[in-house]
Design an enzyme around this catalytic site. Structure first.
Site, PDB file in Angstrom:
ATOM      1  N   SER A 140      -7.239   0.482   8.645  1.00 17.08           N
ATOM      2  CA  SER A 140      -8.070   0.663   7.444  1.00 17.08           C
ATOM      3  C   SER A 140      -9.090  -0.447   7.230  1.00 17.08           C
ATOM      4  O   SER A 140      -9.854  -0.404   6.272  1.00 17.08           O
ATOM      5  CB  SER A 140      -7.171   0.731   6.203  1.00 17.08           C
ATOM      6  OG  SER A 140      -6.644  -0.547   5.909  1.00 17.08           O
ATOM      7  N   ASN A 141      -9.099  -1.449   8.114  1.00 12.94           N
ATOM      8  CA  ASN A 141      -9.990  -2.594   7.848  1.00 12.94           C
ATOM      9  C   ASN A 141     -11.451  -2.167   7.852  1.00 12.94           C
ATOM     10  O   ASN A 141     -11.825  -1.194   8.508  1.00 12.94           O
ATOM     11  CB  ASN A 141      -9.766  -3.698   8.892  1.00 12.94           C
ATOM     12  CG  ASN A 141     -10.472  -3.358  10.185  1.00 12.94           C
ATOM     13  OD1 ASN A 141     -11.649  -3.616  10.353  1.00 12.94           O
ATOM     14  ND2 ASN A 141      -9.745  -2.694  11.089  1.00 12.94           N
ATOM     15  N   ASP A 204      -6.736  -1.066  -2.832  1.00  9.66           N
ATOM     16  CA  ASP A 204      -7.215   0.324  -2.951  1.00  9.66           C
ATOM     17  C   ASP A 204      -6.839   1.140  -1.714  1.00  9.66           C
ATOM     18  O   ASP A 204      -6.767   2.365  -1.766  1.00  9.66           O
ATOM     19  CB  ASP A 204      -8.749   0.353  -3.114  1.00  9.66           C
ATOM     20  CG  ASP A 204      -9.176  -0.200  -4.462  1.00  9.66           C
ATOM     21  OD1 ASP A 204      -8.294  -0.511  -5.290  1.00  9.66           O
ATOM     22  OD2 ASP A 204     -10.394  -0.335  -4.688  1.00  9.66           O
ATOM     23  N   SER A 205      -6.618   0.459  -0.613  1.00 11.49           N
ATOM     24  CA  SER A 205      -6.265   1.126   0.649  1.00 11.49           C
ATOM     25  C   SER A 205      -4.752   1.244   0.831  1.00 11.49           C
ATOM     26  O   SER A 205      -4.278   1.575   1.928  1.00 11.49           O
ATOM     27  CB  SER A 205      -6.826   0.306   1.817  1.00 11.49           C
ATOM     28  OG  SER A 205      -6.338  -1.038   1.726  1.00 11.49           O
ATOM     29  N   TYR A 476     -17.330  -7.853  -6.727  1.00 15.09           N
ATOM     30  CA  TYR A 476     -17.204  -6.751  -5.761  1.00 15.09           C
ATOM     31  C   TYR A 476     -18.398  -5.815  -5.954  1.00 15.09           C
ATOM     32  O   TYR A 476     -18.523  -5.179  -7.010  1.00 15.09           O
ATOM     33  CB  TYR A 476     -15.890  -6.046  -6.065  1.00 15.09           C
ATOM     34  CG  TYR A 476     -15.455  -4.981  -5.103  1.00 15.09           C
ATOM     35  CD1 TYR A 476     -14.421  -5.220  -4.203  1.00 15.09           C
ATOM     36  CD2 TYR A 476     -16.033  -3.716  -5.104  1.00 15.09           C
ATOM     37  CE1 TYR A 476     -13.987  -4.232  -3.340  1.00 15.09           C
ATOM     38  CE2 TYR A 476     -15.605  -2.731  -4.238  1.00 15.09           C
ATOM     39  CZ  TYR A 476     -14.581  -2.989  -3.360  1.00 15.09           C
ATOM     40  OH  TYR A 476     -14.144  -2.019  -2.508  1.00 15.09           O
TER      41      TYR A 476
HETATM   42  P1  FAD Z   1      -5.755  -2.718  10.561  1.00 17.85           P
HETATM   43  O1  FAD Z   1      -7.039  -2.208  10.077  1.00 17.85           O
HETATM   44  O2  FAD Z   1      -4.972  -1.860  11.474  1.00 17.85           O
HETATM   45  O3  FAD Z   1      -5.992  -4.129  11.300  1.00 17.85           O
HETATM   46  C1  FAD Z   1      -6.766  -5.123  10.704  1.00 17.85           C
HETATM   47  C2  FAD Z   1      -6.710  -6.383  11.562  1.00 17.85           C
HETATM   48  O4  FAD Z   1      -5.407  -6.934  11.525  1.00 17.85           O
HETATM   49  C3  FAD Z   1      -7.014  -6.147  13.029  1.00 17.85           C
HETATM   50  O5  FAD Z   1      -7.642  -7.281  13.546  1.00 17.85           O
HETATM   51  C4  FAD Z   1      -5.643  -6.003  13.656  1.00 17.85           C
HETATM   52  O6  FAD Z   1      -5.638  -6.351  15.013  1.00 17.85           O
HETATM   53  C5  FAD Z   1      -4.834  -6.971  12.821  1.00 17.85           C
HETATM   54  N1  FAD Z   1      -3.428  -6.585  12.662  1.00 17.85           N
HETATM   55  C6  FAD Z   1      -2.947  -5.462  12.070  1.00 17.85           C
HETATM   56  N2  FAD Z   1      -1.603  -5.484  12.097  1.00 17.85           N
HETATM   57  C7  FAD Z   1      -1.242  -6.640  12.703  1.00 17.85           C
HETATM   58  C8  FAD Z   1       0.000  -7.232  13.059  1.00 17.85           C
HETATM   59  N3  FAD Z   1       1.166  -6.653  12.766  1.00 17.85           N
HETATM   60  N4  FAD Z   1      -0.015  -8.429  13.709  1.00 17.85           N
HETATM   61  C9  FAD Z   1      -1.177  -9.052  13.989  1.00 17.85           C
HETATM   62  N5  FAD Z   1      -2.369  -8.527  13.702  1.00 17.85           N
HETATM   63  C10 FAD Z   1      -2.401  -7.342  13.066  1.00 17.85           C
HETATM   64  N6  FAD Z   1      -8.443  -4.643   1.460  1.00 17.85           N
HETATM   65  C11 FAD Z   1      -7.914  -5.374   0.460  1.00 17.85           C
HETATM   66  O7  FAD Z   1      -7.440  -6.471   0.702  1.00 17.85           O
HETATM   67  N7  FAD Z   1      -7.897  -4.906  -0.822  1.00 17.85           N
HETATM   68  C12 FAD Z   1      -8.386  -3.693  -1.142  1.00 17.85           C
HETATM   69  O8  FAD Z   1      -8.335  -3.289  -2.304  1.00 17.85           O
HETATM   70  C13 FAD Z   1      -8.923  -2.891  -0.098  1.00 17.85           C
HETATM   71  N8  FAD Z   1      -9.419  -1.657  -0.352  1.00 17.85           N
HETATM   72  C14 FAD Z   1      -9.927  -0.913   0.664  1.00 17.85           C
HETATM   73  C15 FAD Z   1     -10.408   0.369   0.384  1.00 17.85           C
HETATM   74  C16 FAD Z   1     -10.925   1.146   1.404  1.00 17.85           C
HETATM   75  C17 FAD Z   1     -11.467   2.490   1.100  1.00 17.85           C
HETATM   76  C18 FAD Z   1     -10.952   0.672   2.724  1.00 17.85           C
HETATM   77  C19 FAD Z   1     -11.497   1.508   3.832  1.00 17.85           C
HETATM   78  C20 FAD Z   1     -10.460  -0.594   3.015  1.00 17.85           C
HETATM   79  C21 FAD Z   1      -9.959  -1.398   1.995  1.00 17.85           C
HETATM   80  N9  FAD Z   1      -9.455  -2.677   2.245  1.00 17.85           N
HETATM   81  C22 FAD Z   1      -8.930  -3.426   1.226  1.00 17.85           C
HETATM   82  C23 FAD Z   1      -9.479  -3.217   3.609  1.00 17.85           C
HETATM   83  C24 FAD Z   1      -8.202  -2.954   4.439  1.00 17.85           C
HETATM   84  O9  FAD Z   1      -7.401  -1.959   3.862  1.00 17.85           O
HETATM   85  C25 FAD Z   1      -7.442  -4.254   4.612  1.00 17.85           C
HETATM   86  O10 FAD Z   1      -8.202  -5.102   5.442  1.00 17.85           O
HETATM   87  C26 FAD Z   1      -6.022  -4.112   5.164  1.00 17.85           C
HETATM   88  O11 FAD Z   1      -5.362  -5.332   4.977  1.00 17.85           O
HETATM   89  C27 FAD Z   1      -5.967  -3.734   6.628  1.00 17.85           C
HETATM   90  O12 FAD Z   1      -4.616  -3.386   6.928  1.00 17.85           O
HETATM   91  P2  FAD Z   1      -4.294  -2.363   8.108  1.00 17.85           P
HETATM   92  O13 FAD Z   1      -2.825  -2.248   8.212  1.00 17.85           O
HETATM   93  O14 FAD Z   1      -5.044  -1.119   7.935  1.00 17.85           O
HETATM   94  O15 FAD Z   1      -4.843  -3.213   9.351  1.00 17.85           O
END
Ligand code: FAD
Length: 555
Positions: A140-141, A204-205, A476
């Protein structure tokens, strides 16, 4: 293929759920007014998976066999859809590139290890074969943290944590829970709730992101005023590195420095694979309420939030929207009567606002959240009410707060709806000291408007303040414009860059909670100085001299 839940390959959320405007009558005229887009425009035909030119996997039979030997044949997947889902995150650039068939480097294989031991074996196999390994949480990043470098010639392995989802243990006295890193927000919260606990981390995600991803990107949830950012919540962790496991026990505090825990926070997969996190959890609060307030101006709202942050009140949410975002919020109401404040408030309150001489189109909507026992909540509300009154604000009541709480996880679907109709909508956020926030707000909105003029579009920028700290808060910004497929990414870059540079120029950081990735890396040196970048590069080179672990992110 393992039973791991993924989002749609081309957008946000799960198949079958999407955004609709028909039940929000004020939205169509509002969007027409601000970016000259008619929401009734039929969507453009969407690229299908079968339209994509997906390069064949480039992985040696030996490495593939080694991975299969670790995770089993069903958990080493090289089917097209799985590889595409793991190619990018969910930034607007990611979505445009996917839909535009721009696929320079797709992972060659996706592996789903079952436990930490298998993660270790996969990491070691990747290093032995000089392959690239990219950890994947929920995908979701929005900082470009997942894609392999375009010119990467080595095999690329996406390591999906989707089978590591368990709550392992709760230390009931300390409120410290050990949770596997692949747990998605709702699953993790359900497991904690069943034992009377909550993590209190609600980005939010939330529905589609994981604990490990939150730690790896230094995430922040909307109740961070009470529970802290993930950096505060994370008390310990385990991370698989080449040949060994980093073990940081769950501790309330320590003077062992420099903090290795802090080095892992925000490391975006460059130091290893986080398999388990020890987090501070809290008893589920007896009461939880979000109240809505109105301010006559954004400046008044910011001043009130600052005073609340240094008062005896400790709310869970402090948020104030500027006039533009307030109008947007009103326009998304079902059966709303208009996009001015008159569409939201009762006739009685409307008259009060008129009597006070408020400019009704400059009104700013605010939310403050309270959690705890009834006495605590009552006392917090009273303190906040007084402060808000001193800044000219008035109480709206529970209704708008409940509405915000209900629809917060649906809002991301709007972005895909707009993208389908030739418009780009994205966000950029920062944090800065209280003293800089209002000048920064003006600077950033002016920079965005100048950028819209430069690319020749009628654009829209709106903002809210959230995540308050003693020293400052997060601003934001959301921006949107119609691109009609005319160089959408090049034009997007002009606006995004202008906003990011305005952050740095006004004492802001490159991002408050979305991380660095590739998207924000151009501002890293200005954010932490060349010496800071040198320290980071030394850290990454020391742990991963072969640049096998998610290369190209952050530095
Ligand atoms: P991924 O997208 O899968 O990975 C992100 C990064 O972390 C990558 O570099 C990956 O290699 C690394 N990674 C993932 N898991 C691990 C692991 N276990 N060990 C080591 N590295 C790892 N973010 C917020 O903080 N707050 C918000 O309110 C927010 N709202 C959002 C709303 C929308 C609509 C969207 C699209 C994004 C939003 N985000 C928000 C951003 C996103 O959700 C965050 O960055 C979230 O922390 C990513 O988590 P993920 O599990 O999806 O990681």
């Amino acid at each position: 293929m393992p039973a791991v839940q993924h989002m749609k390959w081309y957008g946000w959320g799960v198949e079958g759920v999407s955004f609709h405007h028909e039940d929000k009558p004020a939205l169509r005229p509002f969007v027409q007014e601000i970016i000259d887009l008619d929401l009734a425009t039929p969507p453009k035909p969407r690229t299908q998976l079968s339209d994509l030119d997906i390069p064949a996997p480039r992985i040696s039979p030996e490495l593939h066999a080694a991975l299969v030997a670790v995770v089993g044949v069903d958990n080493a997947v090289d089917e097209d859809e799985d590889r595409i889902v793991h190619t990018y995150g969910k930034s607007i650039r990611d979505l445009m590139r996917l839909r535009g068939n721009d696929l320079p480097r797709v992972p060659d294989v996706v592996v789903y290890p079952a436990d930490e031991d298998e993660v270790q074996q996969v990491v070691d196999a990747a290093i032995a074969a000089d392959a690239v390994l990219i950890p994947f949480g929920g995908g979701s990043n929005i900082a470009g943290s997942l894609q392999a470098p375009e010119d990467e010639t080595r095999p690329v392995i996406s390591l999906d944590l989707g089978r590591l989802t368990k709550l392992l243990d709760v230390d009931e006295e300390a409120g410290l829970a050990r949770i596997q890193a692949g747990a998605l927000g709702p699953d993790l919260e359900a497991q904690l709730n069943a034992r009377g606990w909550t993590l209190g981390h609600f980005p939010d995600s939330f529905t589609h992101s994981t604990l490990g991803g939150w730690v790896a990107t230094r995430s922040s949830g909307m109740q961070s005023d009470k529970y802290g950012d993930i950096a505060d919540i994370t008390r310990g962790l385990r991370m698989v590195m080449p040949g060994r496991v980093l073990v940081l026990r769950g501790l309330p505090s320590t003077s062992t420095g420099p903090s290795v825990r802090e080095m892992v926070l925000g490391s975006e997969g460059r130091l290893g694979v986080i398999t388990e996190v020890t987090v501070q959890v809290h008893r589920i609060p007896e009461e939880r309420v979000i109240l809505g307030y109105l301010f006559p101006s954004f400046e008044a709202g910011v001043a009130a939030m600052q005073e609340i942050s240094t008062s005896d009140a400790s709310p869970s949410v402090t948020r104030v929207s500027d006039a533009g975002e307030t109008r947007f919020s009103f326009s998304t109401r079902k059966k709303s009567k208009g996009v001015s404040v008159s569409g939201l408030v009762s006739k009685g309150l409307f008259k009060v606002l008129e009597r006070r001489g408020w400019d009704l189109d400059a009104v700013c909507l605010s939310f403050v959240g309270y959690e705890g026992g009834p006495d605590h909540v009552r006392r917090q509300k009273a303190i906040v009410k007084k402060i808000i009154g001193q800044h000219g604000g008035i109480l709206l009541g529970k209704g708008p707060g409940e509405l915000y709480d209900q629809k917060k996880f649906d809002t991301p679907y709007i972005r895909d709806f707009l993208l389908d109709r030739g418009a780009a909508a994205d966000v950029s956020e920062t944090a800065a000291p209280w003293s800089q926030l209002v000048p920064m707000y003006e600077n950033v909105t002016a920079a965005a408007r100048k950028a819209f003029a430069q690319i020749g579009v009628q654009g829209w920028v709106m903002c809210h303040l959230s995540h308050s700290y003693h020293s400052g808060a997060c601003l934001y910004f959301t921006f949107a414009f119609r691109h009609d497929d005319q160089e959408p990414l090049a034009r997007y870059d002009v606006v995004k860059s202008a906003i990011q540079q305005a952050f740095i120029d006004t004492h802001g950081t490159l991002s408050h909670h979305h991380g660095v990735g590739t998207e924000h890396a151009p501002w890293l040196e200005q954010d932490i100085s060349p010496a800071g970048v040198q320290i980071m590069e030394g850290l990454f080179a020391g742990v991963d001299p072969g640049r096998n672990l998610n290369p190209g992110k952050i530095t």
